[in-house]
Design a protein around this motif. Sequence first.
Motif, PDB file in Angstrom:
ATOM      1  N   THR A   4       0.823  -1.209   0.000  1.00  0.00           N
ATOM      2  CA  THR A   4       0.000   0.000   0.000  1.00  0.00           C
ATOM      3  C   THR A   4       0.857   1.258   0.000  1.00  0.00           C
ATOM      4  O   THR A   4       0.419   2.323  -0.448  1.00  0.00           O
ATOM      5  CB  THR A   4      -0.955   0.010   1.205  1.00  0.00           C
ATOM      6  N   ASP A   5       2.097   1.148   0.462  1.00  0.00           N
ATOM      7  CA  ASP A   5       3.006   2.304   0.499  1.00  0.00           C
ATOM      8  C   ASP A   5       4.021   2.277  -0.636  1.00  0.00           C
ATOM      9  O   ASP A   5       4.902   3.128  -0.707  1.00  0.00           O
ATOM     10  CB  ASP A   5       3.747   2.343   1.842  1.00  0.00           C
ATOM     11  N   ALA A   6       3.909   1.316  -1.544  1.00  0.00           N
ATOM     12  CA  ALA A   6       4.977   1.103  -2.521  1.00  0.00           C
ATOM     13  C   ALA A   6       4.991   2.116  -3.658  1.00  0.00           C
ATOM     14  O   ALA A   6       6.054   2.430  -4.207  1.00  0.00           O
ATOM     15  CB  ALA A   6       4.875  -0.308  -3.098  1.00  0.00           C
ATOM     16  N   GLY A   7       3.837   2.632  -4.036  1.00  0.00           N
ATOM     17  CA  GLY A   7       3.787   3.534  -5.182  1.00  0.00           C
ATOM     18  C   GLY A   7       4.124   4.970  -4.836  1.00  0.00           C
ATOM     19  O   GLY A   7       3.729   5.468  -3.779  1.00  0.00           O
ATOM     20  N   PRO A   8       4.828   5.680  -5.712  1.00  0.00           N
ATOM     21  CA  PRO A   8       5.091   7.105  -5.472  1.00  0.00           C
ATOM     22  C   PRO A   8       3.807   7.912  -5.601  1.00  0.00           C
ATOM     23  O   PRO A   8       2.847   7.488  -6.258  1.00  0.00           O
ATOM     24  CB  PRO A   8       6.087   7.467  -6.580  1.00  0.00           C
ATOM     25  N   THR A   9       3.765   9.070  -4.968  1.00  0.00           N
ATOM     26  CA  THR A   9       2.589   9.919  -5.081  1.00  0.00           C
ATOM     27  C   THR A   9       2.305  10.227  -6.553  1.00  0.00           C
ATOM     28  O   THR A   9       3.224  10.567  -7.318  1.00  0.00           O
ATOM     29  CB  THR A   9       2.761  11.232  -4.298  1.00  0.00           C
ATOM     30  N   PRO A  10       1.046  10.127  -6.993  1.00  0.00           N
ATOM     31  CA  PRO A  10       0.724  10.463  -8.380  1.00  0.00           C
ATOM     32  C   PRO A  10       1.098  11.891  -8.755  1.00  0.00           C
ATOM     33  O   PRO A  10       1.283  12.188  -9.941  1.00  0.00           O
ATOM     34  CB  PRO A  10      -0.797  10.252  -8.444  1.00  0.00           C
ATOM     35  N   ARG A  61      -8.217  -4.654   5.983  1.00  0.00           N
ATOM     36  CA  ARG A  61      -9.331  -5.572   6.021  1.00  0.00           C
ATOM     37  C   ARG A  61      -8.787  -7.002   5.992  1.00  0.00           C
ATOM     38  O   ARG A  61      -7.918  -7.309   5.171  1.00  0.00           O
ATOM     39  CB  ARG A  61     -10.237  -5.365   4.800  1.00  0.00           C
ATOM     40  N   PRO A  62      -9.260  -7.880   6.872  1.00  0.00           N
ATOM     41  CA  PRO A  62      -8.809  -9.277   6.813  1.00  0.00           C
ATOM     42  C   PRO A  62      -9.182  -9.901   5.469  1.00  0.00           C
ATOM     43  O   PRO A  62     -10.297  -9.724   4.972  1.00  0.00           O
ATOM     44  CB  PRO A  62      -9.574  -9.940   7.962  1.00  0.00           C
ATOM     45  N   VAL A  63      -8.232 -10.594   4.855  1.00  0.00           N
ATOM     46  CA  VAL A  63      -8.459 -11.248   3.565  1.00  0.00           C
ATOM     47  C   VAL A  63      -8.120 -12.729   3.697  1.00  0.00           C
ATOM     48  O   VAL A  63      -7.391 -13.138   4.608  1.00  0.00           O
ATOM     49  CB  VAL A  63      -7.622 -10.589   2.446  1.00  0.00           C
ATOM     50  N   THR A  64      -8.629 -13.521   2.788  1.00  0.00           N
ATOM     51  CA  THR A  64      -8.447 -14.971   2.870  1.00  0.00           C
ATOM     52  C   THR A  64      -7.889 -15.522   1.573  1.00  0.00           C
ATOM     53  O   THR A  64      -8.083 -14.958   0.491  1.00  0.00           O
ATOM     54  CB  THR A  64      -9.789 -15.671   3.165  1.00  0.00           C
ATOM     55  N   ASN A  65      -7.180 -16.653   1.704  1.00  0.00           N
ATOM     56  CA  ASN A  65      -6.698 -17.417   0.549  1.00  0.00           C
ATOM     57  C   ASN A  65      -5.946 -16.548  -0.457  1.00  0.00           C
ATOM     58  O   ASN A  65      -6.223 -16.579  -1.666  1.00  0.00           O
ATOM     59  CB  ASN A  65      -7.859 -18.131  -0.148  1.00  0.00           C
ATOM     60  N   VAL A  66      -4.994 -15.761   0.038  1.00  0.00           N
ATOM     61  CA  VAL A  66      -4.246 -14.855  -0.833  1.00  0.00           C
ATOM     62  C   VAL A  66      -3.170 -15.630  -1.601  1.00  0.00           C
ATOM     63  O   VAL A  66      -2.389 -16.381  -1.023  1.00  0.00           O
ATOM     64  CB  VAL A  66      -3.588 -13.729  -0.016  1.00  0.00           C
ATOM     65  N   ASP A  67      -3.152 -15.437  -2.909  1.00  0.00           N
ATOM     66  CA  ASP A  67      -2.117 -16.021  -3.764  1.00  0.00           C
ATOM     67  C   ASP A  67      -0.876 -15.137  -3.664  1.00  0.00           C
ATOM     68  O   ASP A  67      -0.813 -14.076  -4.287  1.00  0.00           O
ATOM     69  CB  ASP A  67      -2.632 -16.096  -5.200  1.00  0.00           C
ATOM     70  N   LEU A  68       0.116 -15.575  -2.893  1.00  0.00           N
ATOM     71  CA  LEU A  68       1.286 -14.739  -2.654  1.00  0.00           C
ATOM     72  C   LEU A  68       2.097 -14.489  -3.931  1.00  0.00           C
ATOM     73  O   LEU A  68       2.834 -13.505  -4.023  1.00  0.00           O
ATOM     74  CB  LEU A  68       2.182 -15.379  -1.593  1.00  0.00           C
ATOM     75  N   ALA A  69       1.972 -15.373  -4.905  1.00  0.00           N
ATOM     76  CA  ALA A  69       2.706 -15.188  -6.160  1.00  0.00           C
ATOM     77  C   ALA A  69       1.934 -14.347  -7.165  1.00  0.00           C
ATOM     78  O   ALA A  69       2.461 -13.972  -8.214  1.00  0.00           O
ATOM     79  CB  ALA A  69       3.035 -16.548  -6.775  1.00  0.00           C
ATOM     80  N   GLY A  76      -9.182  -9.822  -6.027  1.00  0.00           N
ATOM     81  CA  GLY A  76     -10.121  -8.707  -5.963  1.00  0.00           C
ATOM     82  C   GLY A  76     -10.707  -8.372  -4.607  1.00  0.00           C
ATOM     83  O   GLY A  76     -11.646  -7.587  -4.520  1.00  0.00           O
ATOM     84  N   GLN A  77     -10.149  -8.915  -3.518  1.00  0.00           N
ATOM     85  CA  GLN A  77     -10.620  -8.531  -2.185  1.00  0.00           C
ATOM     86  C   GLN A  77      -9.960  -7.203  -1.785  1.00  0.00           C
ATOM     87  O   GLN A  77      -8.767  -7.003  -2.015  1.00  0.00           O
ATOM     88  CB  GLN A  77     -10.240  -9.586  -1.152  1.00  0.00           C
ATOM     89  N   LEU A  78     -10.730  -6.308  -1.182  1.00  0.00           N
ATOM     90  CA  LEU A  78     -10.157  -5.071  -0.656  1.00  0.00           C
ATOM     91  C   LEU A  78      -9.336  -5.415   0.584  1.00  0.00           C
ATOM     92  O   LEU A  78      -9.881  -5.880   1.591  1.00  0.00           O
ATOM     93  CB  LEU A  78     -11.247  -4.064  -0.307  1.00  0.00           C
ATOM     94  N   ALA A  79      -8.043  -5.182   0.517  1.00  0.00           N
ATOM     95  CA  ALA A  79      -7.143  -5.544   1.610  1.00  0.00           C
ATOM     96  C   ALA A  79      -6.785  -4.359   2.488  1.00  0.00           C
ATOM     97  O   ALA A  79      -6.564  -4.519   3.693  1.00  0.00           O
ATOM     98  CB  ALA A  79      -5.864  -6.166   1.051  1.00  0.00           C
ATOM     99  N   ALA A  80      -6.704  -3.167   1.911  1.00  0.00           N
ATOM    100  CA  ALA A  80      -6.288  -1.996   2.694  1.00  0.00           C
ATOM    101  C   ALA A  80      -6.651  -0.722   1.945  1.00  0.00           C
ATOM    102  O   ALA A  80      -6.752  -0.710   0.721  1.00  0.00           O
ATOM    103  CB  ALA A  80      -4.780  -2.034   2.948  1.00  0.00           C
TER     104      ALA A  80
END
Length: 277
Positions: A200-206, A227-235, A263-267
């Motif tokens: 969530t912090d990786a992108g530079p300010t637009p 937001r808690p998320v489930t079954n995340v594909d780490l790759a 497509g889950q909202l994570a943060a």
Amino acid sequence: MSSELSTITPLSALLAARSVTSHRVSFKVSEDWQQGRTAFGGLLSALSAQAMRDVCGADWPMRALQTNFVGPVGLGAFHVDVALLRQGKNVRQVKATVVQADAQGVEQVCGILLGVFGTGRPSQIPPRRPVQPPVALNAEAATSLPYIPGLTPNFTQHLDFRLAEGAFPFTGGNDWLTRYHLRLKDSEGVDPELIAIILTDAGPTPALSQAKTFAPASSVSWALELRPVTNVDLAGLWRLDQDTIAYDEGYANDRAQLWTPDGQLAAFGYQVVAVYA
């Protein structure tokens, strides 16, 4: 000049090398995780979140994290001092103070964070889960952001960045938004909650896309909600949607949303960024 630093330390290795002594958790940052003269802010927040979990428990998911970046964290060791502020039946509030010794050996405060952990509970209100909006380019068609020594921050070597909407920094565009497909390359064995903080912090300010020449930028404060998320594909490739809501006098007010590969909202977060242009 080499396209990459000779030593790359995966996030899992940084976590494995930490030491815990009472309420202090110690880490060591390598050069490949730097962002200019300081360590990457998303990494510092993620490591501080891990320190909170080490000291106060990892049984509840993190719901919110507020970070004030007080000063730079240079190469080498730094410490996170953790204090439990309050714990109730469902909510735990924790403070973390990032410190690092200066050249004279005096510890300086580099960051102050407040974390909120909360256990889930039954509710009569039905769930409301946002649907991920469409984006102009899918991951296969999006343009990859390469690592360029001296221009892109060192920490970007750990990320697969692909621009789907908006413009790259310093291209003199008219966009106030960016949409990225991205992932942490070395995510194996890392908790998705920590990955979400980093991404969530990786992108530079637009706002930087408006600049025509290189200009540094630095986060001042960051409010993150998870937001808690489930079954995340780490790759898999997550998606980061960023918007500069307002800009004036060298400060950008940004909003970000992070979506998991499925497509889950994570943060989502809000950030004040100082732009030196």
